[in-house]
Write an enzyme that holds these catalytic residues in place. Structure first.
Site, PDB file in Angstrom:
ATOM      1  N   GLY A   1     -14.795  44.663  38.487  1.00 26.65           N
ATOM      2  CA  GLY A   1     -14.565  45.512  39.580  1.00 26.65           C
ATOM      3  C   GLY A   1     -13.431  44.504  40.422  1.00 26.65           C
ATOM      4  N   SER A   2     -13.349  44.933  41.569  1.00 26.04           N
ATOM      5  CA  SER A   2     -12.446  44.235  42.538  1.00 26.04           C
ATOM      6  C   SER A   2     -12.538  43.038  42.832  1.00 26.04           C
ATOM      7  CB  SER A   2     -12.423  44.882  43.753  1.00 26.04           C
ATOM      8  OG  SER A   2     -11.786  44.222  44.823  1.00 26.04           O
ATOM      9  N   THR A   3     -11.823  42.208  42.967  1.00 25.66           N
ATOM     10  CA  THR A   3     -11.924  40.501  43.290  1.00 25.66           C
ATOM     11  C   THR A   3     -12.537  40.521  44.859  1.00 25.66           C
ATOM     12  OG1 THR A   3      -9.452  40.595  44.070  1.00 25.66           O
ATOM     13  CG2 THR A   3      -9.915  39.909  41.896  1.00 25.66           C
ATOM     14  N   VAL A   4     -12.329  41.611  45.586  1.00 23.38           N
ATOM     15  CA  VAL A   4     -12.789  41.442  46.978  1.00 23.38           C
ATOM     16  C   VAL A   4     -14.416  41.336  46.827  1.00 23.38           C
ATOM     17  CG1 VAL A   4     -13.154  42.758  48.834  1.00 23.38           C
ATOM     18  CG2 VAL A   4     -11.122  42.964  47.945  1.00 23.38           C
TER      19      VAL A   4
END
Lengths: 258, 390
Positions: free
Chosen positions: A57-60
């Protein structure tokens, strides 16, 4: 049991395992201010040894892990089969011990685990290792399968290869030869193939299984002792439909091709 | 992974806690990628600058890092932030967001990062040389640097690039190594000269090959074409390196024997166009993904000169502060239609609170506006978009 993996983020922590079967995105997957899981199952990651195959998923997601740490809701440690950058980054910046390259199939939900992120190890203090040998005895091209009684202590009611625990002072091969003699009355010499060890989790035990394959001429006739209720000679392609001990089917397949 | 004595000393904390933490991250990421060691870098470019994308977790991380005295050790620049530092109210942004966003910029500045906040650092603020090893985040900028300049970087993430900037090193794997920069597929491009067709070409190639290193024939991209292709290929696929015959610095030595050849022409560009376009009318037109160059500012000004703003749709022109300053004449023309915004763009700004249908000439924005900003997208060339507001 001590599982040897790889150090990703340093530090040592102990906790109860919270196990996820699928890859996890921290963004959207975990509430940053409470630690509650929003995907896969109910649970809270706070203070747990969080075990899952890999991140996605997102790098956040790395910053979600940091946010969890700020809120006091971070997992005590993280264990992955294979680390990727998002979770590795999140673990390092949030000072969460992390180990990867571990067979997470050997770790069960609710296990007590000690993760050493500096050494790259995961210890399961309540789980013991028992060594055993498991043999495919091939008679005229067919594999000898034994049926365990319903009251057997290990894998009851299942079809199995010729298998048993190692006794004090034995080599894995000696165990295999003895078990074949005791359970089937057959005499075998040098194995035609061998593999392992495989590690298989069953309850509080991790079986360390040495695999062997012995070929015998057509007509060799097994005589069972009381450990098993019946036998069958199976063509290799029939094995897939039997509920074998995990990982052994693949191993026999590899050894048959040798 | 092999570390030199000096690198091990940093990892052991001999250069302070900030550098130690950064080295831990650089080493951990190196392990994830199977790197055998580290390589010295000459510059870094950092993403993770918009409050919208990094959130409170990211803000807290930066604030702890800065409070610990962490400083970058190589020239480092920052990606666009969530708003124009002065003109955020014109972007319908509230003061809460603005305050947190300005704090993020202040923290990067305190760590020694040049807060130019642009996705085109290679046009002035941070220009690598051929053969330089660098640690760049921002997929379009790093792809441009690899391909058009011949500098060497992997697709770094925000925190990883910042850690690399602090220790002045990054993991030596992937595109830092000669063997991994060779082409994997030949693209025969049969397209026109327009900028928009180059963006669609990037989109079509990204869609077709996903990853890998394309070797282009049939195009001669300059700064603007290279910029828009790089952006689209990195958004539609994961392309971080490419070659163009007769144009890019590493194309000459490439061995093409045995590579598959893919033809990209009118039909493939139409497929790419269909994939991106989901709206026929818009509330906002945003130009400058990646940030508008001086040439693009001149061209837009020449198209708008003498015309009047019409219709309800807003138009934003996104560029760097440096270009805005250098193009004062053009800015006067553009401002009759909408704000010329510096340091930001529509993808990292919180536009979803005010708009639901956005027009762009960038396939990169076309990929990200639906997912990051909940927008339906109209993707056209600049001249056509300008007709909506003039």
């Amino acid at each position: 049991m001590m599982l040897e993996g790889r150090s990703i983020s340093k530090g040592r922590a102990e906790g109860t395992v919270l196990k996820l079967e699928d890859a996890l995105s921290f963004l959207g997957g975990v509430d940053a201010s409470t630690g509650e899981l929003r995907v896969q199952r109910e649970g809270n990651v706070a203070g747990k040894v969080l075990v899952f195959p890999r991140g996605k998923g997102s790098t956040v997601g790395s910053f979600v892990m940091y946010d969890l740490m700020v809120h006091g809701c971070a997992p005590a440690a993280v264990v992955n089969s294979s680390a990727e950058t998002i979770v590795a980054t999140g673990a390092v910046i949030s000072s969460i011990p992390m180990v990867d390259s571990v067979d997470v199939g050997l770790i069960l939900d609710g296990d007590r685990a000690v993760v050493d992120g500096s050494e790259g190890t995961v210890e399961l203090p309540d789980v013991k290792v028992v060594e055993s040998s498991s043999s495919a005895v091939v008679i005229g091209g067919k594999v000898l399968m034994l049926h365990r009684p319903d009251g057997a202590r290990s894998y009851p009611g299942r079809w199995s290869l010729v298998a048993g625990k190692r006794e004090e002072g034995e080599t894995p091969l000696e165990t295999a030869v003895r078990e074949i003699r005791e359970e089937t009355g057959l005499a075998v010499g040098e194995p035609d193939a061998s593999e392992g060890p495989l590690y298989v989790r069953e309850g509080d035990i991790i079986w360390k299984v040495s695999m062997f394959l012995f070929r015998l001429p057509d007509g060799a006739e097994p005589r069972l002792n009381r450990e098993n209720t019946e036998y069958r000679l199976c063509a290799p392609d029939e094995l897939g439909s039997m509920e074998l001990v995990p990982k052994t089917l693949e191993s026999v397949g590899r050894m048959l091709r040798l | 992974m092999h570390l030199t004595d000096a690198e091990q000393a940093v990892l052991d904390g001999e250069s302070g806690e900030g550098a130690q933490k950064a080295m831990e991250l650089v080493v951990a990421l190196g392990k994830v990628y199977g790197a055998e060691g580290l390589v010295d870098i000459t510059s870094a470019h950092l993403s993770g600058a918009s409050y919208k994308t990094i959130g409170d977790g990211g803000l807290k991380y930066l604030s702890d890092l800065a409070a610990g005295g962490a400083k970058v050790s190589v020239p480092s620049t920052l990606n666009p932030i969530g708003m124009d530092r002065e003109r955020w109210a014109e972007m319908h942004i509230g003061s809460d967001f603005a305050e947190k966003q300005n704090e993020i910029v202040r923290l990067y500045g305190a760590m020694g990062v040049k807060t130019t906040c642009s996705c085109t650092p290679y046009t002035g603020a941070n220009v690598p040389k051929t053969g330089d090893h660098i640690a760049w985040a921002e997929s379009s900028a790093l792809s441009f640097a690899n391909a058009m300049i011949g500098a060497r970087t992997n697709r770094e993430g925000g925190p990883g690039a910042l850690a690399a900037a602090i220790v002045g090193k990054t993991a030596n794997y992937g595109l830092h190594l000669d063997a991994n920069r060779r082409p994997t597929v030949v693209i025969e491009a049969d397209i026109g000269d327009s900028l928009f067709e180059h963006s669609l070409l990037g989109q079509a190639v990204g869609m077709r090959i996903g990853g890998g290193i394309p070797y282009f024939r049939g195009i001669r991209p300059g700064l603007e074409e290279g910029k828009t292709m790089a952006a689209a290929m990195a958004a539609a696929g994961a392309v971080a390196m490419w070659h163009v015959e007769g144009v890019t610095p590493e194309a000459a030595g490439c061995d093409l024997e045995g590579l598959e050849t893919i033809h990209i022409g009118k039909a493939e560009l139409e497929d790419a166009f269909e994939r991106i376009n989901t709206a026929d009318d818009v509330q906002l037109i945003a130009l400058g993904c990646p940030h508008l160059t001086e040439r693009e500012m001149h061209e837009i000004a020449s198209l708008l000169k003498g015309r009047k703003k019409r219709g309800d749709a807003e138009i934003w022109f996104c560029t760097s502060a440096a270009v805005r300053e250098r193009c004062a004449e053009d800015v006067r023309v553009l401002e009759e239609f909408g704000p010329v915004l510096a340091d930001t763009c529509m993808v990292v700004a919180p536009i979803e609170g005010s708009f639901s249908r956005t027009g762009t000439n960038s396939c990169k924005a076309g990929n990200y506006l639906p997912t990051l900003c909940s927008q339906k997208v109209m993707c056209r060339d600049i001249a056509e978009l300008l007709k909506v507001v003039s």
